[in-house]
Design a protein around this motif. Structure first.
Motif, PDB file in Angstrom:
ATOM      1  N   GLU A 341      -2.259  24.328  13.346  1.00 37.59           N
ATOM      2  CA  GLU A 341      -1.827  24.406  11.944  1.00 37.59           C
ATOM      3  C   GLU A 341      -3.012  24.658  11.021  1.00 37.59           C
ATOM      4  O   GLU A 341      -2.956  25.507  10.130  1.00 37.59           O
ATOM      5  CB  GLU A 341      -1.119  23.105  11.551  1.00 37.59           C
ATOM      6  CG  GLU A 341      -0.580  23.114  10.122  1.00 37.59           C
ATOM      7  CD  GLU A 341       0.067  21.786   9.744  1.00 37.59           C
ATOM      8  OE1 GLU A 341       0.298  21.579   8.543  1.00 37.59           O
ATOM      9  OE2 GLU A 341       0.335  20.971  10.645  1.00 37.59           O
ATOM     10  N   LYS A 342      -4.119  23.933  11.244  1.00 40.64           N
ATOM     11  CA  LYS A 342      -5.299  24.078  10.389  1.00 40.64           C
ATOM     12  C   LYS A 342      -5.933  25.460  10.576  1.00 40.64           C
ATOM     13  O   LYS A 342      -6.403  26.075   9.619  1.00 40.64           O
ATOM     14  CB  LYS A 342      -6.335  22.999  10.727  1.00 40.64           C
ATOM     15  CG  LYS A 342      -5.875  21.578  10.432  1.00 40.64           C
ATOM     16  CD  LYS A 342      -5.810  21.300   8.946  1.00 40.64           C
ATOM     17  CE  LYS A 342      -5.490  19.824   8.687  1.00 40.64           C
ATOM     18  NZ  LYS A 342      -5.328  19.558   7.242  1.00 40.64           N
ATOM     19  N   ALA A 343      -5.953  25.933  11.829  1.00 41.35           N
ATOM     20  CA  ALA A 343      -6.565  27.235  12.106  1.00 41.35           C
ATOM     21  C   ALA A 343      -5.825  28.360  11.399  1.00 41.35           C
ATOM     22  O   ALA A 343      -6.428  29.347  10.962  1.00 41.35           O
ATOM     23  CB  ALA A 343      -6.597  27.488  13.611  1.00 41.35           C
ATOM     24  N   GLN A 344      -4.511  28.204  11.264  1.00 41.37           N
ATOM     25  CA  GLN A 344      -3.703  29.251  10.635  1.00 41.37           C
ATOM     26  C   GLN A 344      -3.705  29.167   9.110  1.00 41.37           C
ATOM     27  O   GLN A 344      -3.269  30.108   8.447  1.00 41.37           O
ATOM     28  CB  GLN A 344      -2.261  29.184  11.136  1.00 41.37           C
ATOM     29  CG  GLN A 344      -2.127  29.530  12.619  1.00 41.37           C
ATOM     30  CD  GLN A 344      -0.684  29.653  13.042  1.00 41.37           C
ATOM     31  OE1 GLN A 344      -0.147  30.749  13.129  1.00 41.37           O
ATOM     32  NE2 GLN A 344      -0.044  28.527  13.304  1.00 41.37           N
ATOM     33  N   ILE A 349      -6.467  33.574  11.351  1.00 46.59           N
ATOM     34  CA  ILE A 349      -6.084  33.323  12.729  1.00 46.59           C
ATOM     35  C   ILE A 349      -4.565  33.087  12.800  1.00 46.59           C
ATOM     36  O   ILE A 349      -4.019  32.364  11.973  1.00 46.59           O
ATOM     37  CB  ILE A 349      -6.839  32.097  13.290  1.00 46.59           C
ATOM     38  CG1 ILE A 349      -8.338  32.396  13.367  1.00 46.59           C
ATOM     39  CG2 ILE A 349      -6.305  31.704  14.659  1.00 46.59           C
ATOM     40  CD1 ILE A 349      -9.183  31.204  13.755  1.00 46.59           C
ATOM     41  N   THR A 350      -3.928  33.718  13.762  1.00 46.85           N
ATOM     42  CA  THR A 350      -2.483  33.574  13.931  1.00 46.85           C
ATOM     43  C   THR A 350      -2.186  33.076  15.343  1.00 46.85           C
ATOM     44  O   THR A 350      -2.763  33.581  16.311  1.00 46.85           O
ATOM     45  CB  THR A 350      -1.781  34.940  13.729  1.00 46.85           C
ATOM     46  OG1 THR A 350      -2.106  35.431  12.424  1.00 46.85           O
ATOM     47  CG2 THR A 350      -0.266  34.779  13.853  1.00 46.85           C
ATOM     48  N   ALA A 352      -0.308  33.310  18.370  1.00 50.33           N
ATOM     49  CA  ALA A 352       0.531  34.376  18.925  1.00 50.33           C
ATOM     50  C   ALA A 352       0.100  34.678  20.351  1.00 50.33           C
ATOM     51  O   ALA A 352      -0.955  34.242  20.809  1.00 50.33           O
ATOM     52  CB  ALA A 352       0.431  35.631  18.058  1.00 50.33           C
ATOM     53  N   GLU A 353       0.916  35.466  21.032  1.00 54.66           N
ATOM     54  CA  GLU A 353       0.623  35.857  22.406  1.00 54.66           C
ATOM     55  C   GLU A 353      -0.186  37.155  22.406  1.00 54.66           C
ATOM     56  O   GLU A 353      -0.047  37.987  21.523  1.00 54.66           O
ATOM     57  CB  GLU A 353       1.919  36.051  23.180  1.00 54.66           C
ATOM     58  CG  GLU A 353       1.730  36.178  24.681  1.00 54.66           C
ATOM     59  CD  GLU A 353       3.039  36.069  25.449  1.00 54.66           C
ATOM     60  OE1 GLU A 353       3.137  36.705  26.496  1.00 54.66           O
ATOM     61  OE2 GLU A 353       3.937  35.347  24.987  1.00 54.66           O
ATOM     62  N   SER A 354      -1.024  37.315  23.421  1.00 59.82           N
ATOM     63  CA  SER A 354      -1.813  38.519  23.663  1.00 59.82           C
ATOM     64  C   SER A 354      -3.174  38.445  22.983  1.00 59.82           C
ATOM     65  O   SER A 354      -3.513  37.459  22.329  1.00 59.82           O
ATOM     66  CB  SER A 354      -1.072  39.786  23.225  1.00 59.82           C
ATOM     67  OG  SER A 354      -1.713  40.924  23.735  1.00 59.82           O
ATOM     68  N   LEU A 355      -3.956  39.514  23.152  1.00 50.07           N
ATOM     69  CA  LEU A 355      -5.325  39.543  22.648  1.00 50.07           C
ATOM     70  C   LEU A 355      -5.327  39.853  21.159  1.00 50.07           C
ATOM     71  O   LEU A 355      -4.631  40.745  20.715  1.00 50.07           O
ATOM     72  CB  LEU A 355      -6.128  40.613  23.386  1.00 50.07           C
ATOM     73  CG  LEU A 355      -6.661  40.235  24.791  1.00 50.07           C
ATOM     74  CD1 LEU A 355      -5.548  40.000  25.765  1.00 50.07           C
ATOM     75  CD2 LEU A 355      -7.603  41.293  25.296  1.00 50.07           C
TER      76      LEU A 355
END
Length: 355
Positions: A341-344, A349-350, A352-355
């Motif tokens: 939550e804090k990172a977003q 930063i999101t 999510a899946e994948s690179l």
């Protein structure tokens, strides 16, 4: 006979590659290839950007075999992308598909029933799911083994083994596979090896330098680069394999659309710049996390304390990419949720899946 043919082919390819390297003074700089490879001014208009050809079918002459017949089989935009990918890997032939897993599926379909594939202890979950749920019921087995030693790789090989399949950096722990070791075992046993180079695109490592029989890429990741493409590719210097893949591409129909081919062509042009910047950013994050008291371990090949760092230094150039993994000193679902939550909150930063 299969093994003898493969060993002979490796020796011939090495000789050809040596001759090419002796004459490469006239070849374009590798970074230039990312922009210009596979592209020529349009013969009709002189346009420099490759044409986006969305047509399904093409006008033909009765009784005459046409180069372009039906876009499941051939498409000019797809051909541009395939030529570019082959040039970036150091020559050969590329075949692109609707996803990275579709590319792997077509490659595995070239193996006869009863074949065995030797893979590392850790591989991408989608690859393992494909082998277990799709190919195992059809009689193509797989064996997982430790790829850090010659003895463990050789011990996993049987008379039914047709391929060693590795990821240059494993997903998700980023374990470094020593491609020189795999090449040595491949030449010693006559078992060809396939390298999934998704985490190490051709700007940083070229699988053919290590004798790979085929190279697999998920185009969805670094090569296209903008989270708007789902695609995959197999590149090989074996013409017979390429022709079989072309046949499967046309027959099965898991083709990459012209629009996604075009976006990938455009995305590839900026890969060298993108790779440098994302590698620098990831390295800073990895260094910060490695000294943080709440972090137990950071998995990033660019860190000197990483177990595979010495090998990574030898076979990965221009930075180590933008992916890293880490383990918390104390696992807590609540703390992880709070961290996400804090990172977003920064909206940079999101989750999510994948690179």
């Amino acid at each position: 006979s299969y093994r003898n043919i493969f060993i002979k082919k490796v020796l011939i390819d090495s000789k050809i590659k040596k001759q090419m390297s002796q004459n490469n003074h006239h070849l374009p700089n590798h970074e230039t290839l990312f922009v210009h490879a596979g592209e020529q001014p349009d013969s009709l208009t002189g346009a420099l950007a490759p044409a986006l050809v969305r047509t399904k079918t093409y006008k033909q002459k009765f009784g005459v075999k046409s180069q372009w017949e039906y876009s499941r089989g051939q498409n000019p935009t797809r051909a541009h992308l395939e030529e570019k990918l082959a040039a970036l890997e150091g020559d050969g032939f590329a075949t692109v598909f609707a996803s990275g897993l579709a590319a792997e599926t077509m490659l595995f379909l070239t193996f006869p029933q009863g074949s065995n594939i030797v893979i590392p202890q850790e591989v991408y979950g989608g690859t393992l799911r494909l082998l277990k749920n799709v190919f195992l019921p059809y009689g193509i087995t797989h064996t997982q083994t430790d790829f850090s030693s010659r003895e463990s790789i050789v011990a996993a090989i049987t008379t039914k083994t047709k391929c060693l399949f590795v990821e240059a950096l494993t997903n998700p722990s980023l374990n470094v596979i020593d491609l020189s070791l795999v090449q040595s075992v491949s030449q010693e046993t006559g078992i060809p090896f396939v390298a999934d180079m998704t985490f190490t695109p051709p700007y940083t490592t070229q699988g053919f330098d290590y004798g790979a029989y085929a190279i697999v890429h998920s185009l969805s990741k670094y090569l296209s680069g903008h989270n708007d493409v789902l695609g995959g590719a197999v590149i090989t210097q074996d013409k017979d394999l390429h022709q079989r893949l072309q046949c499967l591409q046309k027959t099965v129909g898991a083709v990459l659309s012209p629009d996604e081919c075009y976006r990938t062509i455009q995305g590839i042009k900026t890969l060298p710049m993108r790779w440098k910047h994302i590698s620098e950013s990831a390295h800073k994050v990895a260094e910060y996390l490695s000294s943080h008291p709440k972090i137990q371990r950071v998995l990033y090949p660019g860190l000197p304390q990483n177990q595979g760092h010495a090998i990574a230094q030898q076979q990965i150039k221009n930075g180590y990419g933008g992916v890293l993994s880490f383990e918390l000193a104390t696992e807590s679902q609540e703390r992880i949720a709070n961290f996400v939550e804090k990172a977003q909150a920064s909206r940079v930063i999101t989750y999510a899946e994948s690179l």
